[in-house]
Design an enzyme around this catalytic site. Structure first.
Site, short mmCIF file in Angstrom:
data_model
loop_
_atom_site.label_atom_id
_atom_site.label_comp_id
_atom_site.label_asym_id
_atom_site.label_seq_id
_atom_site.Cartn_x
_atom_site.Cartn_y
_atom_site.Cartn_z
N GLN A 142 0.87 -1.19 0.00
CA GLN A 142 0.00 0.00 0.00
C GLN A 142 0.90 1.24 0.00
O GLN A 142 1.66 1.45 0.94
CB GLN A 142 -0.87 -0.06 1.24
CG GLN A 142 -1.73 1.15 1.49
CD GLN A 142 -1.97 1.32 2.98
OE1 GLN A 142 -1.93 0.37 3.75
NE2 GLN A 142 -2.17 2.54 3.41
N GLY A 143 0.84 2.02 -1.07
CA GLY A 143 1.72 3.19 -1.19
C GLY A 143 0.94 4.47 -1.02
O GLY A 143 0.61 5.14 -2.01
N SER A 172 1.63 6.71 2.13
CA SER A 172 2.46 7.69 2.85
C SER A 172 3.62 8.22 2.01
O SER A 172 4.19 7.49 1.19
CB SER A 172 3.06 7.06 4.11
OG SER A 172 2.04 6.63 4.95
N SER A 195 4.94 -1.16 3.73
CA SER A 195 5.17 -2.52 4.22
C SER A 195 5.08 -3.52 3.07
O SER A 195 4.21 -3.37 2.20
CB SER A 195 4.12 -2.90 5.27
OG SER A 195 4.10 -1.95 6.31
N GLU A 229 -8.84 -1.62 6.87
CA GLU A 229 -7.71 -1.90 7.77
C GLU A 229 -8.20 -1.97 9.21
O GLU A 229 -7.76 -2.78 10.00
CB GLU A 229 -6.64 -0.81 7.62
CG GLU A 229 -5.41 -1.08 8.45
CD GLU A 229 -4.30 -0.06 8.24
OE1 GLU A 229 -4.56 0.97 7.61
OE2 GLU A 229 -3.18 -0.31 8.73
N GLU A 255 -1.89 10.26 18.49
CA GLU A 255 -2.38 11.65 18.54
C GLU A 255 -3.57 11.83 17.59
O GLU A 255 -4.59 12.43 17.94
CB GLU A 255 -1.27 12.65 18.16
CG GLU A 255 -0.13 12.75 19.16
CD GLU A 255 0.86 11.59 19.07
OE1 GLU A 255 0.82 10.86 18.07
OE2 GLU A 255 1.64 11.41 20.02
C1 FAD Z 1 5.53 -0.21 10.88
C2 FAD Z 1 4.86 0.76 9.94
C3 FAD Z 1 4.28 0.28 8.78
C4 FAD Z 1 3.68 1.18 7.88
N1 FAD Z 1 3.15 0.67 6.72
C5 FAD Z 1 2.67 1.53 5.79
C6 FAD Z 1 2.22 1.04 4.51
O1 FAD Z 1 2.26 -0.16 4.23
N2 FAD Z 1 1.78 1.94 3.60
C7 FAD Z 1 1.73 3.28 3.87
O2 FAD Z 1 1.29 4.03 2.99
N3 FAD Z 1 2.14 3.77 5.07
C8 FAD Z 1 2.61 2.93 6.02
N4 FAD Z 1 3.06 3.43 7.23
C9 FAD Z 1 3.07 4.88 7.44
C10 FAD Z 1 2.10 5.35 8.51
O3 FAD Z 1 0.79 5.32 8.02
C11 FAD Z 1 2.56 6.77 8.91
O4 FAD Z 1 3.82 6.64 9.55
C12 FAD Z 1 1.59 7.45 9.85
O5 FAD Z 1 0.39 7.74 9.19
C13 FAD Z 1 2.19 8.75 10.44
O6 FAD Z 1 2.66 9.57 9.44
P1 FAD Z 1 4.14 10.19 9.51
O7 FAD Z 1 5.09 9.09 9.85
O8 FAD Z 1 4.35 10.95 8.24
O9 FAD Z 1 4.13 11.19 10.74
P2 FAD Z 1 3.52 12.68 10.76
O10 FAD Z 1 2.16 12.68 10.16
O11 FAD Z 1 4.54 13.62 10.16
O12 FAD Z 1 3.42 12.94 12.30
C14 FAD Z 1 4.55 13.26 13.13
C15 FAD Z 1 4.02 13.45 14.55
O13 FAD Z 1 3.10 14.57 14.58
C16 FAD Z 1 1.84 14.16 15.10
N5 FAD Z 1 0.74 14.81 14.39
C17 FAD Z 1 0.61 14.98 13.04
N6 FAD Z 1 -0.55 15.59 12.76
C18 FAD Z 1 -1.17 15.83 13.95
C19 FAD Z 1 -2.42 16.43 14.31
N7 FAD Z 1 -3.27 16.89 13.38
N8 FAD Z 1 -2.74 16.48 15.62
C20 FAD Z 1 -1.90 16.00 16.58
N9 FAD Z 1 -0.69 15.43 16.29
C21 FAD Z 1 -0.35 15.34 15.00
C22 FAD Z 1 1.78 12.65 14.85
O14 FAD Z 1 0.90 12.00 15.73
C23 FAD Z 1 3.23 12.24 15.07
O15 FAD Z 1 3.49 12.07 16.43
C24 FAD Z 1 3.65 2.56 8.16
C25 FAD Z 1 4.23 3.05 9.35
C26 FAD Z 1 4.84 2.16 10.22
C27 FAD Z 1 5.47 2.70 11.46
#
Ligand code: FAD
Length: 378
Positions: free
Chosen positions: A121-122, A124, A156, A239, A361
């Site tokens: 799933q692409g 992010s 993933s 999901e 969050e």
């Molecule tokens: C093990 C793992 C597997 C994953 N697998 C996939 C996958 O297969 N496909 C895919 O597309 N993605 C995948 N992801 C990505 C995952 O969906 C994102 O990491 C997640 O949505 C958070 O986005 P970010 O890492 O860009 O953090 P950000 O969105 O940049 O957030 C950074 C911090 O700011 C906080 N924050 C952001 N916005 C707000 C708000 N509005 N209010 C309060 N706090 C806020 C967040 O909670 C976090 O603590 C995976 C992630 C992990 C860790």
């Protein structure tokens, strides 16, 4: 809400339990490599345990989510690993069933179930995780369909995947959600590069995907052009669907393993450890009932309710506490290497629980706004 199996569910459970006893090799499945996982997935499919809730006309068993819950509970108890195509079966398949063309359904659904076509799933991107509508990967019209340029991250299973359900921007629309489109991207197309990312647990099961002038045919669009947000939300809703039950079933099994560990190292009379285990037990039970409530809502309405957000939030925190306690109990005790290796890895892996599939969050925001009706924060 019903807390006991119907006669049919009880029969399904008994057959499955026996099948797991007969088919799951002795040993520790969490150490299986990809080929062993693939072989296990083929066995699950042949036995009819892949796509339990998918409609019969698409190769599934056409059973209600409560059967999927029975499957989750029994396979967690047996310590069985997931089907290797978790994203394909749990998320992409149901999206294709709802929004795919008949040609796409025919081309992909049987092969998703058998594990022949693995999906990632692409969604992010480096600046589009929680705020998914900020996606910047660009899809431009091309005589042969579309051309894709951009970068995805944290995908993933992308290193194993044959296809990726990809969200890209097809229009710089004034409303950010409107200019997005979903594509079924062939991961072997020229210009697709997958770079594994090493996690602190040592695993490399998620990746960066680089897209450099990748040409995809017009029929790779899933749903309508410009309606990618709806497609992505359908995928994400799935999901959260029956996933809650899977998570709580695994947590209950982990708690059993923790109790075993505590006994094995002779820490079961420590009052602090006992109190923490009792608290975790209470939490696991509360999550179990929340899981059943989520399941009832899903069976009634077909869409997951707010319970699934609460479930994901509380499960991820409880799982971290459980693994932390296990490592604390084992720390410094000689002769416990096997357990220590297992729990250390679980602890490191559990750190991602509060990020993946929606951060804590974000989930608290959803509960505050959509469940409790509080005003938006700024
Ligand atoms: C093990 C793992 C597997 C994953 N697998 C996939 C996958 O297969 N496909 C895919 O597309 N993605 C995948 N992801 C990505 C995952 O969906 C994102 O990491 C997640 O949505 C958070 O986005 P970010 O890492 O860009 O953090 P950000 O969105 O940049 O957030 C950074 C911090 O700011 C906080 N924050 C952001 N916005 C707000 C708000 N509005 N209010 C309060 N706090 C806020 C967040 O909670 C976090 O603590 C995976 C992630 C992990 C860790």
């Amino acid at each position: 809400m019903r807390l006991v199996d119907t006669d049919d569910e009880a029969a399904f459970r008994a057959t499955l339990r026996q099948w797991l006893r007969d088919n799951l090799p002795a040993g520790v499945p969490h150490s299986w490599d990809t080929e062993q996982r693939r072989a296990w997935s083929r066995r699950l499919h042949t036995a009819g345990y892949a796509g339990i809730t998918w409609p019969r006309e698409h190769g599934g068993r056409g059973l209600s989510p409560s059967y999927q819950a029975v499957y989750a509970e029994e396979s967690a108890l047996a310590g069985a690993p997931d089907h290797v195509n978790v994203i394909g079966i749990g998320m992409v398949g149901p999206t294709l069933i709802r929004l795919g063309s008949p040609e796409q359904q025919q081309a992909f659904l049987p092969r998703i179930l058998s594990g022949e076509v693995i999906f990632s799933q692409g969604f992010s991107e480096p600046d589009a995780g929680s705020d998914l509508a900020s996606v910047r990967t660009l899809a431009r019209r091309h005589p042969d369909g579309w051309v894709l340029d951009g970068e995805k991250v944290w995908s993933s299973y992308a290193h194993l995947a044959d296809y990726c359900l990809l969200l890209a921007r097809t229009d710089e629309a004034p409303t950010r959600h409107r200019g997005l489109t979903c594509f079924l991207l062939d991961m072997r197309a020229p210009g697709v590069q997958v770079r594994p990312l090493r996690q602190m647990s040592g695993d490399t099961d998620f990746n960066q995907i680089l897209l450099d002038s990748v040409v995809v045919p017009a029929d790779a669009v899933l749903g309508e052009v410009g309606a990618g947000w709806r497609v992505a939300m359908t995928t994400l809703a799935h999901e959260r669907g029956t996933f809650g039950i899977t998570l709580t079933s695994r947590l209950a099994a982990e708690l059993g393993r923790l109790v075993e560990t505590v006994r094995a190292v002779g820490a079961s009379d420590c009052p602090i450890v006992r109190r923490e285990i009792a608290q975790l037990h209470i939490e696991v039970q509360a999550l179990r009932y929340t899981g059943y409530r989520a399941l009832t809502a899903l069976e009634r309405t077909g869409t997951p309710g707010p319970e699934s957000s609460v479930l994901k939030l509380r499960w991820s925190l409880a799982n971290q506490r459980l693994a932390t306690l296990a490592v604390r109990v084992l720390d410094g005790r000689p002769g416990t290497d096997d357990w220590y290796g297992y729990w250390r890895r679980q602890l490191l892996r559990s750190r991602t629980n509060t990020i993946e599939g929606g951060t804590s969050e974000i989930l608290r925001g959803i509960v505050a706004e959509r469940v409790l009706g509080l005003p938006r924060s700024h």
